[in-house]
Design a protein around this motif. Structure first.
Motif, mmCIF file in Angstrom:
data_model
loop_
_atom_site.group_PDB
_atom_site.id
_atom_site.type_symbol
_atom_site.label_atom_id
_atom_site.label_comp_id
_atom_site.label_asym_id
_atom_site.label_seq_id
_atom_site.Cartn_x
_atom_site.Cartn_y
_atom_site.Cartn_z
ATOM 1 N N UNK A 1 9.478 7.059 4.422
ATOM 2 C CA UNK A 1 9.853 7.849 3.234
ATOM 3 C C UNK A 1 9.085 7.371 2.008
ATOM 4 N N UNK A 2 9.108 8.166 0.966
ATOM 5 C CA UNK A 2 8.488 7.780 -0.299
ATOM 6 C C UNK A 2 9.544 7.035 -1.117
ATOM 7 N N UNK A 3 9.347 5.751 -1.266
ATOM 8 C CA UNK A 3 10.345 4.885 -1.900
ATOM 9 C C UNK A 3 9.896 4.540 -3.322
ATOM 10 N N UNK A 4 10.798 4.723 -4.271
ATOM 11 C CA UNK A 4 10.444 4.539 -5.682
ATOM 12 C C UNK A 4 9.912 3.146 -5.990
ATOM 13 N N UNK A 5 10.582 2.115 -5.487
ATOM 14 C CA UNK A 5 10.151 0.748 -5.800
ATOM 15 C C UNK A 5 8.749 0.478 -5.248
ATOM 16 N N UNK A 6 8.490 0.948 -4.016
ATOM 17 C CA UNK A 6 7.153 0.771 -3.429
ATOM 18 C C UNK A 6 6.106 1.503 -4.257
ATOM 19 N N UNK A 7 6.444 2.723 -4.655
ATOM 20 C CA UNK A 7 5.509 3.539 -5.421
ATOM 21 C C UNK A 7 5.217 2.908 -6.780
#
Length: 251
Positions: free
Chosen positions: A98-104
């Motif tokens: 998934x697209x994870x905010x913290x990673x992004x």
């Protein structure tokens, strides 16, 4: 239970058709060995949201769709897992990360710095015809916005930034940015209909090119980093809106 099975089979069939159609748009696949071909197809399908975030895919299903054995598909998936694109499930298949905010947020912090450095280096080395090419890309972006074609705009936006990295003529810098470029492109594409129409990006691209044309690498760097920072904030806010919509739909 029977309905769930039928729904799953229908989804697999739809994915098979969509992915096969997508593969026909890819070029020079015959130049790759099977593991590289499987990697190339799956990576781009994830990048272009053909394989959507959070989707579970059977290894058997993917091998059948790609018309190859499981071995090259498994090799491709192991490589993609090391790059953070998928998560393997033993004896089942894989999940598209998934697209994870913290990673992004972490990725953007790296890319903001690297893109700033790239445009400063490009200012020192860029040729006249390369500068003209950047201006032409901005013109094409303006045209796509007039047409309302946000997908095409996103593609051109990605290519604009890639050109600047290319013009920096620094292979190591290019390699560092390339590690994260697919994740950023996927996030931009995923949120594009939940963000403001990107007129500000056009203005900022013009400002970046104006700084390059003036030979002011430091100014180009500052504008680029500000541009990336604003885009990051828009995307993170868009992800919040998408999460809220999904919660409403589930309730």
């Amino acid at each position: 239970m029977e309905k769930d099975k039928q729904f799953s089979e229908l989804n697999e069939s739809d994915l098979n058709k969509e992915l096969k159609l997508y593969i026909t748009t890819l070029k020079e696949l015959e130049n790759y060995r099977l593991p590289q071909r499987a990697y190339h197809i799956i990576r781009l399908a994830i990048r272009d949201l053909i394989l959507t975030p959070g989707r579970t895919i059977l290894e058997r299903e993917m091998a059948e769709t790609l018309e190859m054995s499981r071995t090259p598909v498994r090799e491709a998936l192991v490589r993609l897992e090391t790059e953070g694109m998928v998560h393997l499930i033993p004896r089942r298949g894989f999940i598209v990360e998934p697209i994870v905010k913290d990673d992004l947020r972490d990725i953007y912090e790296i890319v903001e710095t690297m893109d700033g450095l790239a445009v400063e280096k490009a200012t020192e080395k860029i040729a006249e015809h390369e500068l003209k090419q950047l201006e032409q890309f901005i013109e094409r972006q303006e045209q796509t916005l007039q047409e309302g074609n946000l997908k095409k705009w996103a593609i051109l936006d990605d290519e604009f930034h890639n050109l600047i990295i290319k013009y920096a003529k620094n292979k190591r810098l290019n390699s560092v940015i390339d590690i994260h470029s697919d994740q950023l492109y996927r996030a931009r594409l995923f949120t594009i209909n939940h963000r403001p129409t990107p007129h500000k990006s056009i203005i900022e691209h013009k400002a970046i090119v104006a700084c390059i044309k003036a030979g002011d690498g430091l100014a180009a760097r500052m504008v680029m980093q500000s541009h990336r920072k604003r885009a990051r904030q828009e995307i993170l806010e868009a992800l919040d809106r998408i999460d809220d919509l999904e919660k409403v739909e589930e309730s």
